[in-house]
Design an enzyme around this catalytic site. Structure first.
Site, PDB file in Angstrom:
ATOM      1  N   ASP A  63       8.058  -0.293 -15.332  1.00  0.00           N
ATOM      2  CA  ASP A  63       9.203  -1.158 -15.012  1.00  0.00           C
ATOM      3  C   ASP A  63       8.892  -2.623 -15.304  1.00  0.00           C
ATOM      4  OD1 ASP A  63      10.919   0.863 -14.158  1.00  0.00           O
ATOM      5  OD2 ASP A  63      10.077   0.855 -12.149  1.00  0.00           O
ATOM      6  N   ASP A  93      12.354   1.395 -19.242  1.00  0.00           N
ATOM      7  CA  ASP A  93      11.432   2.504 -19.464  1.00  0.00           C
ATOM      8  C   ASP A  93      12.161   3.808 -19.149  1.00  0.00           C
ATOM      9  OD1 ASP A  93      11.497   1.794 -16.748  1.00  0.00           O
ATOM     10  OD2 ASP A  93       9.536   2.691 -16.360  1.00  0.00           O
ATOM     11  N   GLY A 138      -4.185  -2.101  -0.697  1.00  0.00           N
ATOM     12  CA  GLY A 138      -3.405  -0.888  -0.596  1.00  0.00           C
ATOM     13  C   GLY A 138      -3.547  -0.206   0.741  1.00  0.00           C
ATOM     14  N   CYS A 170      -0.926   6.015  12.324  1.00  0.00           N
ATOM     15  CA  CYS A 170      -2.193   5.484  11.815  1.00  0.00           C
ATOM     16  C   CYS A 170      -3.333   6.473  11.997  1.00  0.00           C
ATOM     17  CB  CYS A 170      -2.522   4.157  12.488  1.00  0.00           C
ATOM     18  SG  CYS A 170      -1.680   2.763  11.705  1.00  0.00           S
ATOM     19  N   ASP A 198      -8.262  -8.927   3.526  1.00  0.00           N
ATOM     20  CA  ASP A 198      -7.534  -9.549   4.624  1.00  0.00           C
ATOM     21  C   ASP A 198      -6.330  -8.660   4.927  1.00  0.00           C
ATOM     22  OD1 ASP A 198      -6.528 -11.523   6.466  1.00  0.00           O
ATOM     23  OD2 ASP A 198      -7.688 -13.009   5.324  1.00  0.00           O
ATOM     24  N   ASP A 199      -5.433  -9.142   5.788  1.00  0.00           N
ATOM     25  CA  ASP A 199      -4.275  -8.339   6.161  1.00  0.00           C
ATOM     26  C   ASP A 199      -3.282  -8.190   5.018  1.00  0.00           C
ATOM     27  OD1 ASP A 199      -5.199  -7.848   8.702  1.00  0.00           O
ATOM     28  OD2 ASP A 199      -4.252  -9.619   9.563  1.00  0.00           O
ATOM     29  N   LYS A 251      -4.574   7.970   8.702  1.00  0.00           N
ATOM     30  CA  LYS A 251      -5.281   7.173   7.697  1.00  0.00           C
ATOM     31  C   LYS A 251      -6.600   7.833   7.313  1.00  0.00           C
ATOM     32  CE  LYS A 251      -5.347   2.687   7.995  1.00  0.00           C
ATOM     33  NZ  LYS A 251      -5.473   1.298   8.456  1.00  0.00           N
ATOM     34  N   SER A 282      -4.154   3.991   2.447  1.00  0.00           N
ATOM     35  CA  SER A 282      -4.465   5.395   2.164  1.00  0.00           C
ATOM     36  C   SER A 282      -4.244   6.223   3.420  1.00  0.00           C
ATOM     37  CB  SER A 282      -5.922   5.537   1.694  1.00  0.00           C
ATOM     38  OG  SER A 282      -6.812   5.069   2.696  1.00  0.00           O
ATOM     39  N   ASP A 300       6.737   2.113  -7.160  1.00  0.00           N
ATOM     40  CA  ASP A 300       6.922   3.511  -7.561  1.00  0.00           C
ATOM     41  C   ASP A 300       5.935   4.380  -6.805  1.00  0.00           C
ATOM     42  OD1 ASP A 300       7.980   5.677  -9.133  1.00  0.00           O
ATOM     43  OD2 ASP A 300       8.371   4.193 -10.695  1.00  0.00           O
TER      44      ASP A 300
END
Length: 870
Positions: free
Chosen positions: A563, A701, A613, A490, A522-523, A493, A615, A540
């Site tokens: 997909d 695809d 998401g 972490c 939220d989580d 990050k 990062s 992906d």
């Protein structure tokens, strides 16, 4: 430049239609000129003699090498942005590649990826040069140097916040900025915008000229052409166009006199040149049957005539506008100090009003050094611009540059002849001397182009690794190069403040089905599945293969959503997994924002929410998405849904694997890559919807396993076979050329293992297109089977919806091809010489028995128990 041994030499800049090399004339050698080729380092080398009378010229072929991408220069500390790919900037791009500034990221913003060399434009119009011979391809140049290329148009500058405002995407930041964007046509005359073909901007004139040429050749009537503008540019273009038209008319079996030319100028012909030059060209125009109308400017332009100040009306079916061009308005509107619209710069080429902003070429006005708007000055400004940009970034004092006042012009006459103009002296024309001068000019122009078409291979620095690692071999060394001391877990990050600022700047799309998302973080995200629907999940992720984070963000999300669309599902929400390279906080923030701006632009277009998401920092840019979609169960398209007799349709051209493998080696032309990127950024949402509407039950695809790999998956799922028509498969421009160079994707060898699925391998393998069916695709199109009776309507609907490359590429058959020698040979690949017929189908059915013969799992195709035992 040089003196010694009693000989006096004078250095002159050669203006070969607004571009330069350098010439040193020996006062003792009246029969020859010693030409020194200007090299990329601002030095002079390799002296060659071009005799005016009877001598042979001797040349040693220059040593050249294939282009190869430069090494990275470490974490980004400062951003240098170049707007425009003009003659000064191409020099800067090359030099900053050959001698990098560690910590400086160079970004080129270019409206066009192929920049024309103005010195060869008249020759191109006359038919002496191909389009490629007179254009610098900026993409291979940037790839060689390790620079970012953003294919977009700058429309303004935020000088206070140091950001370049772009037309079709988010702005980008800069620490130092240089502008070399050329000029635009001055069309203050009534009707000029509607009824003329402008020469400026030069980058688009070649295409406009070809359209004009087609109009003239397709019309049986006499064509009257008026060229407006009496400077050297207008003179050269009038003669070049007449020469080309006469040649093309004769080729078509038509009279060369069918095109009538007039040249119109408000003042005298070629007013900045000596009277002897003017007389020479008036004689040439007279001999060529071109009327010159002097001192009678254009008041208005109508559809079929030009009205002059005297009241005379000149009939004109085509009007070429080659008058004095004007600067673009946005630099002045942004707040830069200007001189009649041109960016005002000091002798250092830095803006007189804003530190760190530079300008060169036609768009610049150098205080104390007024010069004509000619390419020779743009070329000569390249070295001092490069020097002062380096000095500014290093915090050093800038150095003044004084451009030459007198230059030698080599002005072409349409045919392969030229006239030399230097001060009050001129010679050449339609004579043997003029022919020799044209060869000289041709040599200079080709030499300049070669500087930016053939790049040296730059030595890679030795990795700082242990003896044990060195002994382990190249793969280990490559893995250990440039590993920064950064935390993992972490600790890798992206910082919360950076992430918060990025999210605040993004236009985050959402949907009602997202109950908990980024609007109330939220989580985890909470998403409702509507009644009667099933949830469709896919994921992906891949690292960047382009140097533009915004474009990469668009492609990554189109690829990930593919997909979902291929299943006939509607994507409702995605979670992003983003990795950005190590760097200063501001650089990390901008990179992440650019990438996610591209992604959210596509998500908003297709109506999909960004629900959250993760990062982190890493060695390179990478992006992926976890996709949540929904569909009605009965509307799902599956790989196993094919039926015998159905038609195979593909919606996008293939070839991205070989193209971007070539782009990594700086071997792919810019226009090829641009078209490929446009195709990859095109979402397949509408395509999937139309396929469902036309009865498709099977779809996938086309991505990493290539066209054949994904077709075999469909055959495996349906227990059917297929005929694939190689000649009908749409292919991206340049893909076949890259194959001819022997360039394929690193995944190609793994995909080629599936050749055992091709029943007629021996007969089809020699087709030059054959390797493309194994080419791994990124963000490829939909491959679907459609009922035969709906195929034509489906193809037409797809083309009308923005998928112009949609084609019928094969059909589904019930039994194995008759030529199959093993049960796994489920695909017959046909071309013009290898046709499949009804009798080519055997009576043996495809059977669902798996065989795992490669790591991908793609090769799990049906074979018999007996074959499996063997």
């Amino acid at each position: 430049r040089s003196a010694g041994e009693g000989s006096l030499r004078r250095s002159i800049a050669i203006d070969s239609c607004m571009d330069s090399a350098s010439l040193a004339i020996n006062a003792r050698q009246s029969s020859a000129a010693q030409v020194f080729a200007f090299t990329g380092r601002g030095e002079f080398r390799r002296k060659s003699t071009f005799a005016f009378k009877g001598s042979q010229r001797s040349r040693r072929a220059p040593a050249t090498a294939a282009m190869g991408k430069m090494n990275d220069s470490g974490p980004v500390v400062k951003d240098l942005v170049l707007i425009g790919g003009g003659h000064s900037h191409v020099y800067v791009l090359k030099m900053l590649g050959m001698n990098k500034l560690p910590g400086v990221r160079v970004t080129l913003v270019a409206k066009e990826v192929n920049t024309p060399y103005s010195g060869m434009l008249p020759g191109h119009i006359a038919g002496h040069y191909t389009w490629d011979e007179c254009h610098v391809d900026l993409r291979p140049l940037c790839t060689f140097a390790g620079h970012r290329l953003i294919h977009d148009e700058a429309v303004s500058i935020d000088l206070e916040n140091k950001r370049v405002i772009l037309k079709g995407r988010p702005s980008i930041s800069y620490d130092a900025l240089s502008i070399d964007i050329g000029i635009t046509p001055a069309k203050a005359v009534q009707g000029a915008s509607d009824y003329t073909t402008p020469v400026k901007p030069i980058y688009g004139f070649g295409e406009r000229w070809e359209a004009l040429l087609d109009r003239v050749l397709s019309s049986p009537a006499q064509t009257r052409v008026a060229v407006v503008g009496g400077g050297a540019g207008g003179v050269e273009l009038a003669l070049a166009m007449q020469h080309r038209l006469q040649v093309e008319l004769e080729k078509a079996g038509q009279s060369a006199d069918r095109a009538n030319f007039k040249l119109i100028t408000r003042g005298k012909l070629m007013p900045t040149h000596a009277s002897s030059i003017r007389k020479t060209f008036l004689d040439i125009f007279h001999d060529r049957g071109i009327e010159v109308i002097e001192e009678d400017g254009v008041e208005s332009v109508l559809k079929s005539e030009v009205v002059l100040s005297s009241g005379r009306k000149v009939p004109a079916d085509e009007c070429i506008w080659c008058t004095q061009a004007a600067p673009q308005s946005w630099p002045g509107e942004a707040g830069l100090e200007t001189d009649n619209g041109f960016i005002k710069v000091s002798a250092t080429l830095e803006s007189t009003s804003h530190s760190g902003v530079f300008a060169a070429g036609d768009v610049a006005s150098v205080v104390g050094h007024p010069r004509p708007k000619a390419g020779v000055f743009a070329v000569r400004q390249g070295p001092p611009l490069h020097d002062n940009l380096r000095r500014y970034l290093l915090g050093e004092k800038l150095v003044d540059f004084s451009p030459q006042k007198v230059f030698l012009g080599l002005i072409s006459t349409g045919s392969k002849h030229a006239v030399a103009s230097y001060g009050s002296v001129s010679f050449g024309g339609a004579s043997s001397t003029g022919a020799m001068l044209w060869k000289w000019k041709d040599h200079i122009d080709r030499k300049w182009m070669k500087m930016y078409q053939e790049m040296p291979v730059m030595a890679s620095p030795e990795p700082d690794v242990s003896e044990v690692a060195l002994a382990a071999g190249p793969a280990t060394i490559a893995a250990l190069q440039a590993v920064p001391m950064r935390c993992g877990g972490c600790g890798a990050k992206v910082g919360a403040s950076v992430l918060s600022r990025v999210m605040a700047r993004l236009n985050i799309p959402t949907r009602p089905e997202v109950e908990v998302g980024l609007d109330q973080p939220d989580d985890a995200a909470v998403i409702t599945v509507p009644p009667g629907m099933v949830a469709v999940h896919t994921v992906d992720f891949f690292r960047s293969f382009v140097d533009d984070p915004y474009i990469f963000g668009q492609i990554a999300v189109v690829h990930a959503l593919g997909d979902c669309w291929a299943m006939g599902a509607e994507p409702h929400a995605v979670l992003a997994i983003a990795q950005v390279p190590y760097g200063l906080e501001s650089q990390v923030e901008d990179e992440l924002w650019q990438m996610m701006s591209g992604a959210t632009a596509v998500l908003e277009e297709v109506g999909c929410a960004l629900a959250g998401g993760h990062s982190c920092e890493g060695a390179e840019l990478a992006l992926g998405f976890s996709v949540h979609g929904v569909a009605k169960r009965e509307k799902l398209m599956k790989k196993g849904g094919m039926k015998p007799g159905q038609v195979l349709i593909v919606t996008k051209p293939i070839g991205t694997g070989t193209l971007f493998a070539a782009d990594m080696r700086a071997k792919a032309e810019g226009r090829w890559v641009t078209k490929a990127l446009d195709s990859m950024r095109k979402p397949s949402a509408v395509a999937a919807q139309l396929l469902v509407e036309h009865g498709a039950k099977a779809c996938t695809d086309v991505t990493g396993f290539g066209l054949l790999g994904h077709l075999v998956e469909m055959c495996k799922g349906a227990n059917l076979a297929a005929v694939l028509d190689l000649d009908e498969i749409p292919v991206l421009d340049g893909a076949e050329e890259c194959l001819k160079m022997g360039i394929t994707s690193s995944l190609q060898p793994a995909n080629v293992r599936l050749s055992r699925a091709v029943a007629n391998q021996d007969g089809i393998a020699n087709n030059p297109r054959y390797p493309l069916i194994y080419d791994p695709q990124t963000a490829g199109g939909m491959l679907a089977s459609v009922p035969k009776e709906n195929a034509e309507a489906c193809i037409e609907a797809l083309r009308q919806a923005g998928y112009p490359s949609t084609c019928r590429i094969g059909e589904i058959i019930e039994h194995l091809p008759a030529v199959a020698t093993a049960p796994e040979q489920v695909v017959f690949v046909q071309d013009a010489q290898n046709q499949f017929s009804a009798s080519g189908e055997s009576k043996e059915r495809v059977r669902p028995i798996d065989l795992n013969n490669c790591e991908t799992g793609t090769c799990e195709i049906p074979i018999s128990k007996k074959q499996k035992a063997k």
